[in-house]
Motif scaffolding. Structure first.
Motif, PDB file in Angstrom:
ATOM      1  N   SER A 226      58.615  45.732  30.543  1.00 29.84           N
ATOM      2  CA  SER A 226      59.785  45.898  31.413  1.00 29.84           C
ATOM      3  C   SER A 226      60.054  44.637  32.241  1.00 29.84           C
ATOM      4  O   SER A 226      61.041  44.564  32.958  1.00 29.84           O
ATOM      5  CB  SER A 226      59.596  47.108  32.325  1.00 29.84           C
ATOM      6  OG  SER A 226      58.417  46.954  33.072  1.00 29.84           O
ATOM      7  N   ASN A 227      59.167  43.662  32.145  1.00 23.83           N
ATOM      8  CA  ASN A 227      59.369  42.421  32.900  1.00 23.83           C
ATOM      9  C   ASN A 227      59.461  41.255  31.926  1.00 23.83           C
ATOM     10  O   ASN A 227      58.465  40.832  31.340  1.00 23.83           O
ATOM     11  CB  ASN A 227      58.199  42.222  33.879  1.00 23.83           C
ATOM     12  CG  ASN A 227      58.431  41.020  34.792  1.00 23.83           C
ATOM     13  OD1 ASN A 227      59.324  40.216  34.553  1.00 23.83           O
ATOM     14  ND2 ASN A 227      57.617  40.907  35.830  1.00 23.83           N
ATOM     15  N   THR A 228      60.665  40.729  31.738  1.00 23.23           N
ATOM     16  CA  THR A 228      60.840  39.636  30.774  1.00 23.23           C
ATOM     17  C   THR A 228      61.178  38.326  31.486  1.00 23.23           C
ATOM     18  O   THR A 228      61.782  37.431  30.899  1.00 23.23           O
ATOM     19  CB  THR A 228      61.957  39.977  29.766  1.00 23.23           C
ATOM     20  OG1 THR A 228      63.133  40.333  30.510  1.00 23.23           O
ATOM     21  CG2 THR A 228      61.574  41.119  28.868  1.00 23.23           C
ATOM     22  N   SER A 229      60.782  38.225  32.739  1.00 18.24           N
ATOM     23  CA  SER A 229      61.003  36.967  33.460  1.00 18.24           C
ATOM     24  C   SER A 229      60.145  35.869  32.829  1.00 18.24           C
ATOM     25  O   SER A 229      59.108  36.158  32.209  1.00 18.24           O
ATOM     26  CB  SER A 229      60.612  37.146  34.933  1.00 18.24           C
ATOM     27  OG  SER A 229      59.207  37.308  35.023  1.00 18.24           O
ATOM     28  N   PRO A 230      60.548  34.596  32.993  1.00 22.45           N
ATOM     29  CA  PRO A 230      59.748  33.503  32.425  1.00 22.45           C
ATOM     30  C   PRO A 230      58.309  33.533  32.930  1.00 22.45           C
ATOM     31  O   PRO A 230      57.370  33.255  32.170  1.00 22.45           O
ATOM     32  CB  PRO A 230      60.477  32.244  32.917  1.00 22.45           C
ATOM     33  CG  PRO A 230      61.865  32.687  33.202  1.00 22.45           C
ATOM     34  CD  PRO A 230      61.784  34.116  33.622  1.00 22.45           C
ATOM     35  N   GLU A 231      58.121  33.914  34.198  1.00 25.13           N
ATOM     36  CA  GLU A 231      56.758  33.961  34.754  1.00 25.13           C
ATOM     37  C   GLU A 231      55.927  35.027  34.040  1.00 25.13           C
ATOM     38  O   GLU A 231      54.760  34.809  33.706  1.00 25.13           O
ATOM     39  CB  GLU A 231      56.788  34.278  36.262  1.00 25.13           C
ATOM     40  CG  GLU A 231      57.495  33.243  37.131  1.00 25.13           C
ATOM     41  CD  GLU A 231      59.014  33.328  37.053  1.00 25.13           C
ATOM     42  OE1 GLU A 231      59.536  34.402  36.716  1.00 25.13           O
ATOM     43  OE2 GLU A 231      59.686  32.300  37.292  1.00 25.13           O
ATOM     44  N   ALA A 232      56.549  36.196  33.808  1.00 20.83           N
ATOM     45  CA  ALA A 232      55.822  37.293  33.155  1.00 20.83           C
ATOM     46  C   ALA A 232      55.480  36.918  31.711  1.00 20.83           C
ATOM     47  O   ALA A 232      54.380  37.201  31.227  1.00 20.83           O
ATOM     48  CB  ALA A 232      56.656  38.568  33.190  1.00 20.83           C
ATOM     49  N   ILE A 233      56.429  36.265  31.021  1.00 16.43           N
ATOM     50  CA  ILE A 233      56.165  35.857  29.633  1.00 16.43           C
ATOM     51  C   ILE A 233      55.045  34.816  29.592  1.00 16.43           C
ATOM     52  O   ILE A 233      54.145  34.870  28.744  1.00 16.43           O
ATOM     53  CB  ILE A 233      57.462  35.318  28.987  1.00 16.43           C
ATOM     54  CG1 ILE A 233      58.437  36.494  28.789  1.00 16.43           C
ATOM     55  CG2 ILE A 233      57.181  34.617  27.676  1.00 16.43           C
ATOM     56  CD1 ILE A 233      59.830  36.093  28.379  1.00 16.43           C
ATOM     57  N   ALA A 234      55.070  33.895  30.561  1.00 11.59           N
ATOM     58  CA  ALA A 234      54.018  32.873  30.631  1.00 11.59           C
ATOM     59  C   ALA A 234      52.659  33.525  30.899  1.00 11.59           C
ATOM     60  O   ALA A 234      51.631  33.128  30.317  1.00 11.59           O
ATOM     61  CB  ALA A 234      54.346  31.852  31.724  1.00 11.59           C
ATOM     62  N   ALA A 235      52.649  34.550  31.746  1.00 12.82           N
ATOM     63  CA  ALA A 235      51.381  35.239  32.044  1.00 12.82           C
ATOM     64  C   ALA A 235      50.845  35.928  30.795  1.00 12.82           C
ATOM     65  O   ALA A 235      49.628  35.916  30.535  1.00 12.82           O
ATOM     66  CB  ALA A 235      51.604  36.264  33.165  1.00 12.82           C
ATOM     67  N   GLY A 236      51.760  36.528  30.005  1.00 12.18           N
ATOM     68  CA  GLY A 236      51.349  37.174  28.765  1.00 12.18           C
ATOM     69  C   GLY A 236      50.750  36.156  27.797  1.00 12.18           C
ATOM     70  O   GLY A 236      49.699  36.400  27.198  1.00 12.18           O
ATOM     71  N   ALA A 237      51.418  35.009  27.662  1.00 16.22           N
ATOM     72  CA  ALA A 237      50.924  33.968  26.752  1.00 16.22           C
ATOM     73  C   ALA A 237      49.558  33.468  27.199  1.00 16.22           C
ATOM     74  O   ALA A 237      48.665  33.218  26.384  1.00 16.22           O
ATOM     75  CB  ALA A 237      51.927  32.816  26.703  1.00 16.22           C
ATOM     76  N   ARG A 238      49.388  33.327  28.520  1.00 14.42           N
ATOM     77  CA  ARG A 238      48.102  32.866  29.048  1.00 14.42           C
ATOM     78  C   ARG A 238      46.993  33.869  28.711  1.00 14.42           C
ATOM     79  O   ARG A 238      45.893  33.483  28.317  1.00 14.42           O
ATOM     80  CB  ARG A 238      48.219  32.675  30.563  1.00 14.42           C
ATOM     81  CG  ARG A 238      47.353  31.547  31.104  1.00 14.42           C
ATOM     82  CD  ARG A 238      47.767  31.078  32.495  1.00 14.42           C
ATOM     83  NE  ARG A 238      48.234  32.131  33.375  1.00 14.42           N
ATOM     84  CZ  ARG A 238      49.461  32.199  33.887  1.00 14.42           C
ATOM     85  NH1 ARG A 238      50.349  31.264  33.584  1.00 14.42           N
ATOM     86  NH2 ARG A 238      49.815  33.164  34.705  1.00 14.42           N
ATOM     87  N   ALA A 239      47.287  35.152  28.858  1.00 15.21           N
ATOM     88  CA  ALA A 239      46.273  36.183  28.572  1.00 15.21           C
ATOM     89  C   ALA A 239      45.865  36.153  27.099  1.00 15.21           C
ATOM     90  O   ALA A 239      44.680  36.287  26.767  1.00 15.21           O
ATOM     91  CB  ALA A 239      46.820  37.566  28.947  1.00 15.21           C
ATOM     92  N   VAL A 240      46.854  35.952  26.224  1.00 19.63           N
ATOM     93  CA  VAL A 240      46.549  35.867  24.789  1.00 19.63           C
ATOM     94  C   VAL A 240      45.691  34.639  24.517  1.00 19.63           C
ATOM     95  O   VAL A 240      44.648  34.709  23.845  1.00 19.63           O
ATOM     96  CB  VAL A 240      47.859  35.793  23.957  1.00 19.63           C
ATOM     97  CG1 VAL A 240      47.548  35.449  22.503  1.00 19.63           C
ATOM     98  CG2 VAL A 240      48.624  37.114  24.045  1.00 19.63           C
TER      99      VAL A 240
END
Ligand SMILES: [Fe+2]
Length: 574
Positions: free
Chosen positions: A392-406
């Protein structure tokens, strides 16, 4: 100039004469009984077989034959003679009888043609006094000495989303039988899911509203069955089908569905009854229990080579899916986890579990194949990634956090593979299942019903059976190991891409497909292959030595012209 009436009568007579000639001459006098008269044929008009013919649920001595028949000028029932022959010219008719298409069944007609021989190709058609359907080709199941069986596997054919090229290609690829794992139709309105290209493709959904009533469902089936590729598949190959959710409503379970609102759409049971009546009318299915249309689980034995068990995972046992957000949110996790992990949590229901356990016990076939809807393999991601990937959060910060976790998780895995001594304390925590447990990202699949999966796979393992799961639902292609909780391998899952429904390339549009694949393959230990961006079908070839899956991919479903590539094959030795 002749009057309108006499011109109409003349046209009818001409149409009748040409159809009779096409049917191989007039029927003998004793065959005419029940088929009306020349006068009634003139009054009611010629019979239209607008949706062709279909066959399905083959056994070694019988097969279901299907058609849809209507008079041009009246709504009267259409009495037809059905014929099965061993030759395409119908000189050697081996089974025949009468069947009626009437309003009560939406003018569909089905017959269980018996008295056939095992493992044979047959030709069939429906005839009235002056009219004849297209000729269909079907095949009974082999009984003994079976060398190989070729099954085409389909799911998720969304009419407004694109062309059904996959159906036609499977015929060309030599499929002997077809298995449809559901989402054969979609319930959405004309401006709903995956419909953005529908008008340009000439494939706008009919009716335009979301389908709710029996008449709605019938009209939707009629539209899908007007598709030339689907007509061709049905006329050439017997189809063994089971519904998934969209034949009723998105994410269906026993008491409801994500896309059903009782306040505005009425009781869910009423909708299910309408949806299943239309399904049993339009699909060439044997209908195992007429008193309960939900009971569609059934088996097909191809001699001692394979037993295909079609499972029903939506309406008989499935409890309401648990929300992934509830599971990964610390505030709601304890209650959600207790329900999720309950040993009583049902997917098939007790009665179906007893049935499949008995069938697995009885069958000595080399391959025990589950024909079922949703992924059975563990598509699990660590909670550290699931928490960071907030849909539900597609902000650039949220996407970057997802990429970092992966990246953090994959780096830890890579380090552990090279030299565990180099792992930092943070990386050790990421790889520790007590601290960072794994969960399926799609809890509408078997990942949402872990106890039920363990019972089914555990039963197969205890009986020493080799399991193949055929799955659909995701619109993408997957090949995975099937494992018990302790890691024991029970078999493999071959999951077919959708016929036309959009897949992960749409949901993860920001990621190039190669990167999506790298993430899934990197994170999920049991995943051997995936294609996350192309539509197509799966061709399974079973022999005593191996179960082989060949994935066929289309370059597009948005154009009448396309190319097809067969570029991944997997084989499991017996
Ligand atoms: Fe689907």
């Amino acid at each position: 100039m002749p009057s309108n009436n006499s011109r109409r009568a003349f046209i009818i007579r001409m149409a009748s004469v040409s159809a009779t000639l096409a049917a191989g001459g007039a029927m003998a006098e004793e065959q005419l009984e029940g088929l009306g008269s020349a006068a009634s044929a003139r009054r009611d008009g010629p019979v239209r077989f607008d949706y062709g013919v279909a066959s399905g649920d083959p056994l070694s001595d019988r097969v279901i034959l299907w058609t849809h028949a209507r008079r041009r000028f009246t709504n009267l029932p259409v009495v037809m003679r059905w014929e099965v022959a061993s030759d395409p010219g119908f000189r050697r008719v081996v089974s025949a009888g009468l069947v009626t298409a009437r309003a009560q069944t939406g003018y569909t007609a089905k017959v269980d043609a018996k008295g056939l021989h095992a493992g044979r190709t047959y030709y069939y058609r429906f005839r009235t006094l002056f009219d004849v359907s297209p000729v269909g080709v079907t095949r009974t199941l082999p009984r003994a000495g079976v060398e190989s069986v070729k099954l085409a596997v389909f799911s998720c054919s969304n009419y407004p989303a694109g062309y059904f090229h996959a159906y036609g290609e499977a015929v060309h690829a030599g499929a002997e039988y077809a298995v449809h794992l559901g989402d054969y139709i979609y319930e959405y309105p004309a401006n709903g899911y995956a419909s953005q290209d529908a008008a340009a493709l000439g494939r706008t959904s009919v009716p335009a509203t979301e389908i709710l009533t029996l008449d709605d469902y019938r009209r939707r089936y009629a539209q899908y069955r007007s598709d030339p590729d689907l007509k061709q598949l049905h006329a050439r190959v017997p189809v063994i089908a089971i519904w998934d959710d969209h034949e009723i409503a998105n994410d269906s379970f026993v008491t409801g569905a994500e896309n059903h609102d009782e306040a505005t759409e009425g009781p869910f049971d009423v909708r299910v009854a309408a949806a299943l009546q239309a399904y049993h009318e339009w699909m060439p299915i044997r209908t195992p229990d007429r008193s309960d249309l939900k009971k569609a689980y059934r088996s097909f034995d191809f001699g001692d080579l394979l037993s295909l068990h079609m499972l029903e995972t939506r309406l008989l046992g499935r409890e309401e899916p648990i929300s992934l957000l509830d599971l990964v949110n610390p505030a709601t996790a304890p209650a959600a986890l207790a329900e999720f992990a309950s040993p009583d949590r049902q997917m098939l229901g007790q009665e179906q579990v007893s049935w499949i356990s008995q069938r697995l016990y009885e069958s000595d076939a080399t391959w025990q194949v589950f024909g079922q809807q949703v992924l059975m393999a563990r598509m699990e991601f660590p909670v550290s990634i699931l928490q960071a990937l907030n849909p539900s959060n597609t902000s650039p910060e949220a996407i970057a956090a997802g990429a970092r976790a992966v990246n953090d998780y994959l780096a830890a895995k890579a380090t552990a593979a090279i030299n565990p001594a180099l792992l930092t304390p943070q990386q050790q925590a990421l790889l520790n299942p007590q601290i960072n447990p794994k969960l399926g990202y799609n809890l509408d699949a078997w990942d949402g019903y872990p106890a039920a999966r363990e019972v089914l796979l555990g039963t197969a393992a205890a009986l020493g059976k080799r399991v193949i799961s055929l799955a659909g639902d995701t619109h993408n292609a997957w090949h995975s190991d099937l494992t018990l909780l302790d890691g024991t391998k029970v078999g493999e899952e071959f999951a077919t891409p959708g016929v036309s429904s959009p897949g992960l390339e749409e949901a993860l549009a920001a990621l190039p497909p190669a990167q999506t694949t790298a993430i899934f393959r990197g994170v999920i230990d049991t995943l051997k292959f995936c294609d996350t961006y192309r539509r197509g079908f799966l061709l399974m070839t079973f022999t005593a030595q191996s179960a082989q899956g060949q994935w066929y991919f289309l370059n597009t479903v948005k154009s009448p012209t396309y190319t097809v590539a067969q570029d991944y094959t997997a084989s499991l030795a017996a």
